[in-house]
Design a protein around this motif. Structure first.
Motif, PDB file in Angstrom:
ATOM      1  N   VAL A 185      23.999  40.533 109.236  1.00 34.69           N
ATOM      2  CA  VAL A 185      24.629  39.463 108.471  1.00 34.69           C
ATOM      3  C   VAL A 185      26.132  39.695 108.333  1.00 34.69           C
ATOM      4  O   VAL A 185      26.941  38.793 108.586  1.00 34.69           O
ATOM      5  N   ASP A 186      26.517  40.891 107.931  1.00 30.79           N
ATOM      6  CA  ASP A 186      27.941  41.176 107.739  1.00 30.79           C
ATOM      7  C   ASP A 186      28.709  41.033 109.047  1.00 30.79           C
ATOM      8  O   ASP A 186      29.822  40.488 109.070  1.00 30.79           O
ATOM      9  N   GLY A 187      28.125  41.527 110.137  1.00 33.92           N
ATOM     10  CA  GLY A 187      28.793  41.425 111.435  1.00 33.92           C
ATOM     11  C   GLY A 187      28.961  39.984 111.881  1.00 33.92           C
ATOM     12  O   GLY A 187      30.022  39.602 112.401  1.00 33.92           O
ATOM     13  N   ILE A 188      27.941  39.172 111.669  1.00 31.69           N
ATOM     14  CA  ILE A 188      28.001  37.761 112.063  1.00 31.69           C
ATOM     15  C   ILE A 188      29.081  37.032 111.278  1.00 31.69           C
ATOM     16  O   ILE A 188      29.904  36.303 111.839  1.00 31.69           O
ATOM     17  N   VAL A 189      29.097  37.233 109.966  1.00 35.65           N
ATOM     18  CA  VAL A 189      30.076  36.530 109.130  1.00 35.65           C
ATOM     19  C   VAL A 189      31.495  37.001 109.437  1.00 35.65           C
ATOM     20  O   VAL A 189      32.426  36.189 109.505  1.00 35.65           O
ATOM     21  N   SER A 190      31.678  38.295 109.635  1.00 40.00           N
ATOM     22  CA  SER A 190      33.012  38.815 109.972  1.00 40.00           C
ATOM     23  C   SER A 190      33.503  38.214 111.286  1.00 40.00           C
ATOM     24  O   SER A 190      34.684  37.851 111.414  1.00 40.00           O
ATOM     25  N   MET A 191      32.615  38.090 112.262  1.00 29.87           N
ATOM     26  CA  MET A 191      32.990  37.512 113.551  1.00 29.87           C
ATOM     27  C   MET A 191      33.386  36.050 113.394  1.00 29.87           C
ATOM     28  O   MET A 191      34.387  35.593 113.947  1.00 29.87           O
ATOM     29  N   ILE A 192      32.603  35.289 112.619  1.00 28.13           N
ATOM     30  CA  ILE A 192      32.880  33.871 112.428  1.00 28.13           C
ATOM     31  C   ILE A 192      34.230  33.662 111.751  1.00 28.13           C
ATOM     32  O   ILE A 192      35.018  32.793 112.133  1.00 28.13           O
ATOM     33  N   PHE A 193      34.511  34.481 110.742  1.00 25.83           N
ATOM     34  CA  PHE A 193      35.728  34.283 109.953  1.00 25.83           C
ATOM     35  C   PHE A 193      36.957  34.975 110.549  1.00 25.83           C
ATOM     36  O   PHE A 193      38.068  34.760 110.060  1.00 25.83           O
ATOM     37  N   SER A 194      36.765  35.776 111.580  1.00 23.71           N
ATOM     38  CA  SER A 194      37.899  36.521 112.134  1.00 23.71           C
ATOM     39  C   SER A 194      38.972  35.612 112.715  1.00 23.71           C
ATOM     40  O   SER A 194      40.142  35.995 112.789  1.00 23.71           O
ATOM     41  N   GLY A 195      38.593  34.419 113.113  1.00 20.97           N
ATOM     42  CA  GLY A 195      39.573  33.499 113.695  1.00 20.97           C
ATOM     43  C   GLY A 195      40.195  32.548 112.698  1.00 20.97           C
ATOM     44  O   GLY A 195      40.982  31.677 113.077  1.00 20.97           O
TER      45      GLY A 195
END
Length: 206
Positions: A185-195
């Motif tokens: 979950v944390d990895g997915i959200v971090s990836m989505i918000f990184s941009g």
């Protein structure tokens, strides 16, 4: 044997409704709109007549399931909706809570997927009120966090749509492949918000 009290009847009704809702969510994940009352009764280990007593057709059952899921979704993200602080961090926290709720509660995932599909498989306009409530209670507060956090003239609804779509897609991939408990979950959200760039700063997600 003495007749049951009103409290006892209410407790039995609540227990059966919980059984039915949980079974309906599980069956919907397997069969989608092709779910039938008989399937739900078998999954819940209840008689067909018992389930039919509460729901005369599957659309009534699914409508109740989605309204209940809306309340569960709102409860899941409530800490962020009522909190304060950095708007994009709150939006990321909101997304984490939403994705975790999808893992823990299939009805939440079903609601998000159904909204994303614009209730495509459901007849008539019976879900207009549900959609309006979802917009008011879940979607617009989230889009507001995006707008406040980015300070951009670009449409926050477009960004919110993309994030919701990503969350639903990731949840679907893991749930339908029986990997929900392996979801990062944390990895997915971090990836989505990184941009997504925060107004006045680039170091906001850490």
């Amino acid at each position: 044997m003495s007749p049951r009290t009103k409290e006892q009847n209410d407790a039995i009704r609540e227990m059966r409704m919980s059984q039915i809702m949980q079974a309906a969510a599980d069956i919907y994940l397997e069969k989608g709109i092709h779910l039938e009352i008989r399937d739900v009764a078998m999954k819940a280990e209840l008689g067909y007549g018992t389930v039919y007593h509460y729901y005369k057709n599957k659309h009534m059952l699914l409508e109740d399931l989605l309204w209940d899921a809306l309340a569960r979704t709102e409860e899941a993200v409530a800490p962020v909706l009522t909190g304060e602080g950095n708007s994009l961090k709150r939006a990321a926290s909101f997304s984490r809570l939403l994705l975790k709720a999808c893992i823990q509660d299939p009805s939440v995932f079903i609601l998000l997927k159904t909204v994303a599909d614009n209730f495509h498989h459901f007849p008539g306009n019976r879900f207009i009120k549900l959609f309006e409530n979802f917009q008011e209670r879940i979607y617009l507060p989230f889009a507001g966090m995006i707008l406040e956090g980015t300070g951009s003239d670009a449409s926050p609804e477009k960004t919110a749509n993309q994030i919701f779509g990503s969350l639903v897609g990731c949840a679907a991939l893991n749930i339908h492949h029986n990997m929900r408990h392996e979801m990062d979950v944390d990895g997915i959200v971090s990836m989505i918000f990184s941009g997504i760039q925060q107004k006045g700063s680039f170091e906001w997600l850490s």
